[in-house]
Design a protein around this motif. Structure first.
Motif, PDB file in Angstrom:
ATOM      1  N   PHE A   1      -5.396   5.787   4.846  1.00 23.34           N
ATOM      2  CA  PHE A   1      -5.202   6.997   4.058  1.00 23.34           C
ATOM      3  C   PHE A   1      -5.022   8.200   4.974  1.00 23.34           C
ATOM      4  O   PHE A   1      -5.893   8.529   5.780  1.00 23.34           O
TER       5      PHE A   1
ATOM      6  N   VAL B   1      -2.411   3.388   2.907  1.00 24.55           N
ATOM      7  CA  VAL B   1      -3.450   2.782   3.752  1.00 24.55           C
ATOM      8  C   VAL B   1      -2.861   2.559   5.134  1.00 24.55           C
ATOM      9  O   VAL B   1      -1.817   1.917   5.249  1.00 24.55           O
TER      10      VAL B   1
ATOM     11  N   LYS C   1       0.839  -1.203   0.000  1.00 26.12           N
ATOM     12  CA  LYS C   1       0.000   0.000   0.000  1.00 26.12           C
ATOM     13  C   LYS C   1       0.874   1.252   0.000  1.00 26.12           C
ATOM     14  O   LYS C   1       0.698   2.164   0.804  1.00 26.12           O
TER      15      LYS C   1
ATOM     16  N   ASP D   1     -10.202   1.557  -4.253  1.00 27.46           N
ATOM     17  CA  ASP D   1     -10.849   2.829  -3.935  1.00 27.46           C
ATOM     18  C   ASP D   1      -9.921   4.034  -3.954  1.00 27.46           C
ATOM     19  O   ASP D   1     -10.140   4.996  -3.224  1.00 27.46           O
ATOM     20  N   LEU D   2      -8.894   3.991  -4.798  1.00 26.99           N
ATOM     21  CA  LEU D   2      -7.965   5.118  -4.885  1.00 26.99           C
ATOM     22  C   LEU D   2      -7.928   5.668  -6.307  1.00 26.99           C
ATOM     23  O   LEU D   2      -8.162   4.935  -7.273  1.00 26.99           O
TER      24      LEU D   2
ATOM     25  N   LYS E   1      -8.765   9.431  -2.248  1.00 23.58           N
ATOM     26  CA  LYS E   1      -9.496   8.253  -1.772  1.00 23.58           C
ATOM     27  C   LYS E   1     -10.983   8.457  -2.034  1.00 23.58           C
ATOM     28  O   LYS E   1     -11.537   9.526  -1.761  1.00 23.58           O
TER      29      LYS E   1
ATOM     30  N   HIS F   1     -14.981   7.796  -1.463  1.00 25.70           N
ATOM     31  CA  HIS F   1     -15.883   7.512  -0.353  1.00 25.70           C
ATOM     32  C   HIS F   1     -17.317   7.386  -0.861  1.00 25.70           C
ATOM     33  O   HIS F   1     -17.694   8.006  -1.862  1.00 25.70           O
TER      34      HIS F   1
END
Length: 753
Positions: free
Chosen positions: A65, A63, A47, A353-354, A365, A367
């Protein structure tokens, strides 16, 4: 996996949190602004976001984040960098210098060595580190795979095994431990290998579906059109068919690869993300995101397509403004024009999710806005199912579930609708108790040491691999690899996720009535070795087929936080507040609580007495004593001390209810409480006989003696003294005996006078 996007310069005000959106990226981003760096690489196992200079490598932890995380640096020698990854133990840095050479740097000693391929044989497409017991390092070449053992002391790589295959490009994620090798003229033929701690599993060769654009034209599949995604612990391959405008889904088994169906796409430029097990399809050309929950048995999106927006961004007409996402002020001086670009040309989407903005060296990131998603639907049960499967923001999901359920009750929706909502909540709670996720407390994001993936576009002609980020993180204690069969799962002592998740919204797989379509709200099911084949699967899978699962440790990590609502919370945060707010006839609320008790009984969940006490109070408010008696006799309201005391309190108005309360105390063997109650009501001798019969020694003699004195009945006081003198050893020598004997004499003397 990279997916480029067209740029769209938005004004700051329109990209702020004031717009309507279900998906957002939070300002500030992680800025990789070390001086002199060029190009970005992503290490999906560790990560890490990596940016090299001519003689150094800077890395930022992605991560958990933290946009303010400080980078670490390592010294390297000068030279071209096509790809870079850290070893699983983070001791060695591997750098691809050319299509024929990999250079290794030992971080502690500073020593380095090289591994070269023969120029006449083939070229290197990429590499990754592995925790497979057979090898440490996998080299992907145009001629296949080289499995290598790294010996840092002797400065060499030893070939353990070679898999000869024609390879055009490849895709790999450390989370799945799965590598897919593309070959053929259209690059649609694939060989797959899962290199896990349980060993190496070779998947059957398969072809991806591609529509023909013209009679004499055959499209070629590119690596940016294929994603490996882990959703609810299951490994999927998602393939973009730009001609058919479809996103095809494939599910991996030990002896088959099954196409799960297709979802429509509406843009020539598409990217995929996975946030909290929700599939996000970015329609880049249309600048909107469509959300799918593949756990649900529906092909419909979760909500309407809406843009991807910024949160925490300052307004353009003020020097500083307060973020709506977090109550902090962000100085405008800290904002660059490049940070206001949505779907920029150099945006690269990192599953899950990045988003990496390569040209501006930013990492965002993604959301979910659970509140906005919940508000977009009036179907309370489906929204509750969705929320109960969310883990990353479990606390918010729990609050939303309580608010939604409270509203449907206050709005007096049909009892059947509320009953379905309660069923969903209790099923989720029951599952969380079985898996232990409810008891594990607040989740702490963890990371594992593993291999990485290039996301930058350095000066290289080789096709690069793409990595998948683990949205939940991986436990540093386990470092388990992805498990493919149930035998290896049993060896690890962990349970796999049930195959009911295969019944998703992807088009198809509904024809066979034997398909297990049970939907568990918790998001992860109990262990099961059975594969539930669909009409399509039954043609391809043998009876011993086992699904290809994500890492057990990573699935455990995703369980650390649960939005499940306990029965205690259902009372204190739902029923009690609703009872205070509701006006009029309480019969509706009684019906809702009865449905709650029915659901709890079917799930074998223990209900606390406060729910029963509330039910008794509601029934008594309308003087429905006959119905209350039936509830007690048929044990719809389970016996408890609290229930018995509530019945006895109501028994002042109804003798039948009082009798039920007394019977319940005796049934529960609450002899002490029963004796005290008889004394309070003046049945002293009956209380003494009951205490003697059931050997109740916990009641103080003074309690009976004081009651007898207060009655002004000398005969009663004499009877009580005689009882304790005969049946309580040592009573005659106590101060109570002497004192009350004097009182008895005084009472008798007064009578004589």
């Amino acid at each position: 996996m990279s997916a480029k996007a067209s740029s769209s310069q938005l004004s700051v005000s329109s990209s702020g949190s004031g717009g309507l959106s279900h998906v957002y990226i939070q300002h500030p981003p992680l800025r990789c602004n070390a001086p002199g760096t060029g190009g970005l690489f992503y290490d999906d196992g560790n990560k890490l976001l990596i940016s090299p200079t001519s003689d150094q490598v800077f890395s930022w932890k992605a991560v958990p984040f933290d946009p303010h995380v400080a980078p670490t640096s390592d010294s390297i020698s000068e030279g071209p960098i096509l790809s870079i990854r850290y070893s699983l133990d983070a001791k060695i840095i591997a750098i691809q210098r050319s299509s024929l050479e990999i250079q290794f740097f030992h971080r502690e000693t500073g020593q380095n060595f090289c591994h070269k391929c023969k120029p006449e044989s083939d070229s290197i497409l990429g590499f990754f580190w592995t925790d497979c017991p057979l090898c440490d390092f996998v080299l992907v070449k145009t001629s296949g795979l080289d499995l290598l053992a790294c010996d840092a002391e002797s400065k060499s790589l030893n070939v353990v095994e070679t898999r000869k295959l024609n390879v055009s490009w490849y895709v790999y994620t450390h989370e799945s431990r799965l590598v897919l090798l593309a070959s053929g003229m259209q690059c649609k033929t694939f060989n797959g290998f899962q290199l896990s701690s349980a060993g190496i599993v070779r998947l059957p060769k398969f072809e991806m579906v591609m529509a023909k654009s013209e009679a004499n034209s055959k499209p070629v599949l590119a690596d940016e059109d294929v994603y490996i995604a882990t959703i609810y612990g299951r490994i999927y391959c998602l393939q973009i068919d730009r001609v058919a405008m479809l996103l095809h889904s494939y599910r991996f088994y030990r002896d088959a690869v099954v196409q799960q169906g297709s979802l429509p796409i509406y843009s020539n430029k598409v990217a995929v993300s996975v946030v909290d097990n929700v599939l996000l399809i970015h329609q880049v050309g249309a600048k909107v995101v469509i959300l799918y929950d593949i756990f649900a048995d529906s092909r419909s999106p979760i909500s309407a397509p809406l843009p991807l927006l910024f949160r925490g961004f300052p307004r353009s007409n003020t020097s500083s403004s307060r973020s709506t996402a977090k109550d902090i002020e962000i100085p405008e001086a800290n904002i660059s024009d490049s940070e206001a670009i949505i779907y920029g040309d150099d945006w690269t989407f990192l599953v899950p999710d990045l988003i990496c903005d390569i040209s501006n060296k930013l990492l965002w990131k993604i959301h979910l806005d659970l509140e906005a998603i919940s508000a977009s639907s009036s179907e309370a049960p489906s929204v509750l199912e969705f929320l109960q499967r969310r883990k990353l923001e479990a606390s918010k999901a729990k609050q939303l579930c309580l608010a939604i359920t409270r509203n449907v009750i206050l709005e007096r929706r049909p009892v059947s609708t509320v009953a379905k909502a309660i069923d969903i909540l209790l099923m989720s709670y029951s599952l969380s108790l079985k898996t232990g996720s409810y008891l594990k407390g607040i989740k702490t994001e963890k990371t594992s040491h593993s291999a990485g993936t290039q996301i930058g576009i350095p000066q290289s002609g080789a096709s690069a691999s793409t990595g998948e980020v683990d949205a939940h993180g991986t436990s540093t204690k386990h470092q388990s690899s992805a498990i493919v069969d149930n035998e290896s799962l049993n060896r690890s002592g962990n349970s796999s996720t049930s195959d009911s998740e295969d019944n998703t919204q992807f088009n198809s797989l509904k024809a066979n009535p034997k398909v297990n379509k049970e939907k568990l709200s918790g998001g992860v099911e109990s262990s099961s070795s059975e594969v539930h084949p669909s009409s399509l699967q039954s043609q391809n899978l043998g009876p011993s087929s086992s699904p290809l699962n994500a890492s057990v440790s990573e699935r455990q990590e995703s369980q650390l936080m649960s939005p499940a609502i306990s029965t205690d919370e259902m009372y204190s945060l739902l029923f009690a507040p609703v009872e205070e707010e509701m006006v009029g006839d309480p019969s509706y609320l009684v019906a809702i609580i009865v449905e709650f008790l029915r659901s709890a009984s079917s799930e074998k969940i223990k209900v606390q007495p406060n729910i029963y006490v509330l039910t008794i109070q509601l029934l008594a408010r309308n003087e429905r004593y006959a119905e209350l008696s039936l509830f007690i006799i048929n044990k719809i309201l389970e016996p408890s001390k609290e229930v018995a005391m509530q019945l006895l309190e109501l028994g002042r108005q109804n003798s039948q209810i009082r009798k039920l309360g007394l019977d319940m105390l005796r049934q529960l063997s609450l002899h002490h409480d029963y004796v005290l109650l008889l004394v309070q009501e003046g049945y002293y001798l009956e209380a003494l006989r009951y205490a003697r019969k059931h050997k109740v020694v916990t009641v103080r003699p003074s309690l009976f003696l004081e009651a007898a004195v207060s009655s002004n009945d000398s005969q009663l006081l004499a009877a009580v003294l005689r009882f304790f003198s005969d049946f309580t050893p040592g009573f005659k020598n106590t101060t109570d005996c002497h004192g009350y004997c004097r009182i008895l004499k005084e009472m008798n003397s007064d009578v004589a006078v």
